[in-house]
Each structure stands twice: as structure tokens, then as C-alpha cells.
Design a protein around this motif. Structure first.
Motif, PDB file in Angstrom:
ATOM      1  N   VAL A  14       7.774  86.462  58.360  1.00  0.00           N
ATOM      2  CA  VAL A  14       7.681  87.882  58.674  1.00  0.00           C
ATOM      3  C   VAL A  14       6.210  88.287  58.735  1.00  0.00           C
ATOM      4  O   VAL A  14       5.444  88.053  57.783  1.00  0.00           O
ATOM      5  CB  VAL A  14       8.424  88.723  57.623  1.00  0.00           C
ATOM      6  CG1 VAL A  14       8.178  90.208  57.848  1.00  0.00           C
ATOM      7  CG2 VAL A  14       9.920  88.421  57.671  1.00  0.00           C
ATOM      8  N   SER A  15       5.837  88.873  59.860  1.00  0.00           N
ATOM      9  CA  SER A  15       4.453  89.289  60.050  1.00  0.00           C
ATOM     10  C   SER A  15       4.285  90.798  59.929  1.00  0.00           C
ATOM     11  O   SER A  15       3.224  91.285  59.544  1.00  0.00           O
ATOM     12  CB  SER A  15       3.961  88.832  61.425  1.00  0.00           C
ATOM     13  OG  SER A  15       4.813  89.347  62.451  1.00  0.00           O
ATOM     14  N   GLU A  24      10.755  81.779  61.523  1.00  0.00           N
ATOM     15  CA  GLU A  24       9.548  82.596  61.595  1.00  0.00           C
ATOM     16  C   GLU A  24       9.225  83.228  60.246  1.00  0.00           C
ATOM     17  O   GLU A  24      10.117  83.620  59.491  1.00  0.00           O
ATOM     18  CB  GLU A  24       9.722  83.716  62.622  1.00  0.00           C
ATOM     19  CG  GLU A  24      10.080  83.240  64.022  1.00  0.00           C
ATOM     20  CD  GLU A  24       8.923  82.558  64.719  1.00  0.00           C
ATOM     21  OE1 GLU A  24       7.776  82.769  64.281  1.00  0.00           O
ATOM     22  OE2 GLU A  24       9.168  81.821  65.687  1.00  0.00           O
ATOM     23  N   THR A  80       8.622  90.978  64.396  1.00  0.00           N
ATOM     24  CA  THR A  80       8.628  89.538  64.140  1.00  0.00           C
ATOM     25  C   THR A  80       9.451  88.815  65.194  1.00  0.00           C
ATOM     26  O   THR A  80       9.029  87.790  65.740  1.00  0.00           O
ATOM     27  CB  THR A  80       9.196  89.249  62.741  1.00  0.00           C
ATOM     28  OG1 THR A  80       8.368  89.889  61.759  1.00  0.00           O
ATOM     29  CG2 THR A  80       9.235  87.756  62.466  1.00  0.00           C
TER      30      THR A  80
END
Length: 347
Positions: free
Chosen positions: A98-99, A96, A105
Motif C-alpha cells: 500500500v502506497s 502490492e 494503490t
């Protein structure tokens, strides 16, 4: 010459020719031996045949193929070659970007287990980076994990950090002579640090540093109940078992410079107030008493009104894999990389 016997030499020659032809066919058409990058598929009758997969298929770990009948593995316990099928052992993989925060996340990827996985993941890299402040949008997280009876287990993980300008990696491995597995970088250096003067000779992992939580005044060592807790320096026992509702069974030792060392949540104590102890003496045993949600040792240092960081007081060391164990370690890293690669290929 009798015509009934005159044809027998030709009959014999014909039989020999047929036999030779059959043997030649069997030799030239037998399956080739398994090579690195191939896998031997064992049939139900116990015979081995070779199955060659294309390069775009599942990742293979290049180890020696041996029959399933029980040839003993070498001393480094290198496993037989096999497909790393995540559906069988229950492993899953997150890859993933990082948002936002680390917890968000993970939670966006798995609403049920994301929070718990985030907490375990953060323990791997908190020695090198503050995951609350130093994550950046675009950093990348990769982790192979599963949920078992004892909670979240991580087999391997990485963090591509924009702040550090490099990728941190961690592979789970139990070094020879250790009581518990730890996490190691690919170069064989332990990613987690150890105090030079530690309150436990061996433990599973450090689950909390002083800097991790502002409200937490110590360092937590995950350890089963009943492990010997050691005096980190020489001094005098000032008190035992105070404020037991929060601390559980506990011991406090005053060092020569006036620093107070507190050992909390013990299953039992083995010293008394006023007793002199030397560095390495047993103070009690680790436990899960007081305000504790799982077996661990809380180690805390105070001097006057200040809380001291055990890392600053004792210093740390990073262990490494010994040369004689390097082949086994490298094989383990290859298997875990394959685990990550297989999972990602199937997403």
C-alpha cells in the motif's frame, strides 16, 4: 543321431533365453508411478508418462492423477492435477504494498482496471476493517482476479494489516446447498457476515454497508432479479411504490417498536398498504428499478430522524463449512493458493 536335428534343443533354449531377457528389460525400465508432487503428462496417443519438475518450478496441487479417458471424479469434485496456467483462464495477480489509498494503490498497478478492482476487493474485508481510514503504508495486498463479461471477478485475496496485526484472507467457494459462491477464510469460517434476520434467504454478496459511504443510508445486497424479498420482522405495510424515480418499486414496513424498514429497487411488489406481515413473509421480488445501476436490494432502517444500522438491529452470524464438506473446501483453498503462488513466481 541326425546332425540336422541335433541342434534344435539349443535353438529352443536360445529363443527362450532371449524372450526372458526382453521381458526383464521391459519390467526394470518401465516409468515409475506418479507420486504426490509429480504430474502425469498425457501424450497424443493417450498413454501417460511422468514429468518430474524441480522444486523451484510451478506449484503443484497434490491431487490424485487419473487417466484422461474418463474415470469419474469423486463426489467432492476434486479436479484432476494440472498446471495452474494463468495465461489460459485469464487470471492475473496483484501483490502490492500500500502506497497511499486503496484505490490509488490498485490504479498505480493497473490504470485501466484498478478503480473497479479496488471497489470489488474492498467488499471482501469491509466487515473487519475500514479500508478508507485504517490502511497503513506498508500494508500488503494480494489478489487473484480477472475481468469477464460481468465485470471484475476475484478468486482469492488477502490483506496484511498493520492496524489489525494479522492477515485477512478470502477464498471464493460455493458451499453445498447455497445458490451462490461466497468468500471464506482458510479455517472454513465465512469472511462475510450474514444478518440473523435477513431480507433475502440467499444472495451473492453484500456490496455496501451503512458505514461504507456517509451518503448511503442502507445496506445493499447483490442479487439477481426475481429473488423473494422477505419481511425481516413482523409489522404492518405503511406504503408501497413511493418516490419511484429514485426508489423504483418499493415496500415500507413498520415494526412494533416504530422502526420503518424500507425495501427498494424491487422488480415487483406483492403486498399492499395496511397489510399485516409476519417475519419471513414475501414482500416482493428483487430487481433493478429506480436509481439503480445493477440488480440488488437496498435495505434501510429508520426510527424517527435516525438511520439505524441493520447490523446493530438484527445482529450478524458467520457461517462455517460443514465437516463433511471440509475435504472439498481444503482442496479448493489449495488450488487458489497455488494460483496465487504460480502467478507471483512468474512476475
Amino acid at each position: 543321431m541326425n546332425p540336422s536335428t541335433s541342434g534344435r534343443p539349443w535353438l529352443l533354449i536360445g529363443l527362450l533365453t532371449t524372450s526372458l531377457s526382453l521381458n526383464l528389460y521391459m519390467v526394470t525400465n518401465r516409468p515409475p508411478p506418479a507420486r504426490v508432487g509429480q504430474t502425469a503428462a498425457v501424450k497424443d496417443d493417450g498413454e501417460s508418462s511422468v514429468e518430474v519438475r524441480p522444486a523451484s518450478g510451478a506449484v503443484r496441487v497434490p491431487v490424485e492423477v487419473v487417466p484422461s479417458s474418463g474415470i469419474e471424479r469423486d463426489r467432492q469434485n476434486v479436479p484432476l492435477e494440472r498446471d495452474l496456467d494463468l495465461a489460459d483462464p485469464g487470471w492475473d495477480v496483484f501483490d502490492e504494498e500500500v502506497s497511499h489509498s486503496l484505490a490509488r494503490t490498485f490504479s498505480n498497478a493497473d490504470s485501466e482496471n484498478g478503480s473497479a478492482l479496488s471497489a470489488v476487493y474492498s467488499r471482501l474485508f469491509h466487515w473487519d476493517i475500514d479500508l478508507r481510514r485504517d490502511l497503513r503504508k506498508g500494508d500488503r495486498i494480494q489478489v487473484a482476479w480477472k475481468k469477464g463479461d460481468n465485470g471484475i471477478e476475484i478468486a482469492a485475496a488477502s490483506l496484511k494489516s498493520g492496524k489489525l496485526g494479522r492477515t485477512l484472507s478470502a477464498y471464493k467457494y460455493k458451499r453445498a446447498g447455497d445458490g451462490f459462491p461466497s468468500y471464506w477464510q482458510k479455517d472454513g469460517v465465512e469472511i462475510t457476515r450474514r444478518l440473523k434476520e435477513a431480507p433475502l434467504a440467499d444472495y451473492e454478496m453484500v456490496t455496501s454497508l451503512l458505514k461504507d459511504r456517509p451518503s448511503h443510508a442502507g445496506m445493499d445486497f447483490k442479487s439477481p432479479v426475481g429473488v423473494n424479498v422477505l419481511a425481516t420482522r413482523s409489522g404492518s405495510v405503511t406504503r408501497t411504490n413511493w418516490n419511484t424515480r429514485a426508489n423504483g418499486n418499493c415496500v415500507e414496513v413498520r415494526f412494533a417498536d416504530g422502526t420503518l424498514a424500507k425495501y427498494l429497487h424491487l422488480s415487483k411488489t406483492g403486498v399492499r398498504s395496511g397489510q399485516r406481515v409476519q417475519s419471513g413473509d414475501v414482500l416482493g421480488e428483487s430487481g433493478n428499478t429506480g436509481r439503480s445501476t445493477a440488480p440488488h436490494l437496498h435495505y434501510q432502517l429508520n426510527k424517527g430522524n435516525r438511520v439505524l444500522d441493520p447490523i446493530d438491529v438484527h445482529g450478524t452470524v458467520a457461517r462455517s463449512i460443514q465437516p463433511g464438506e471440509r475435504n472439498a473446501f481444503d482442496s479448493n483453498v489449495a488450488r487458489l493458493d497455488a494460483l496465487l503462488g504460480n502467478a507471483l513466481a512468474r512476475r
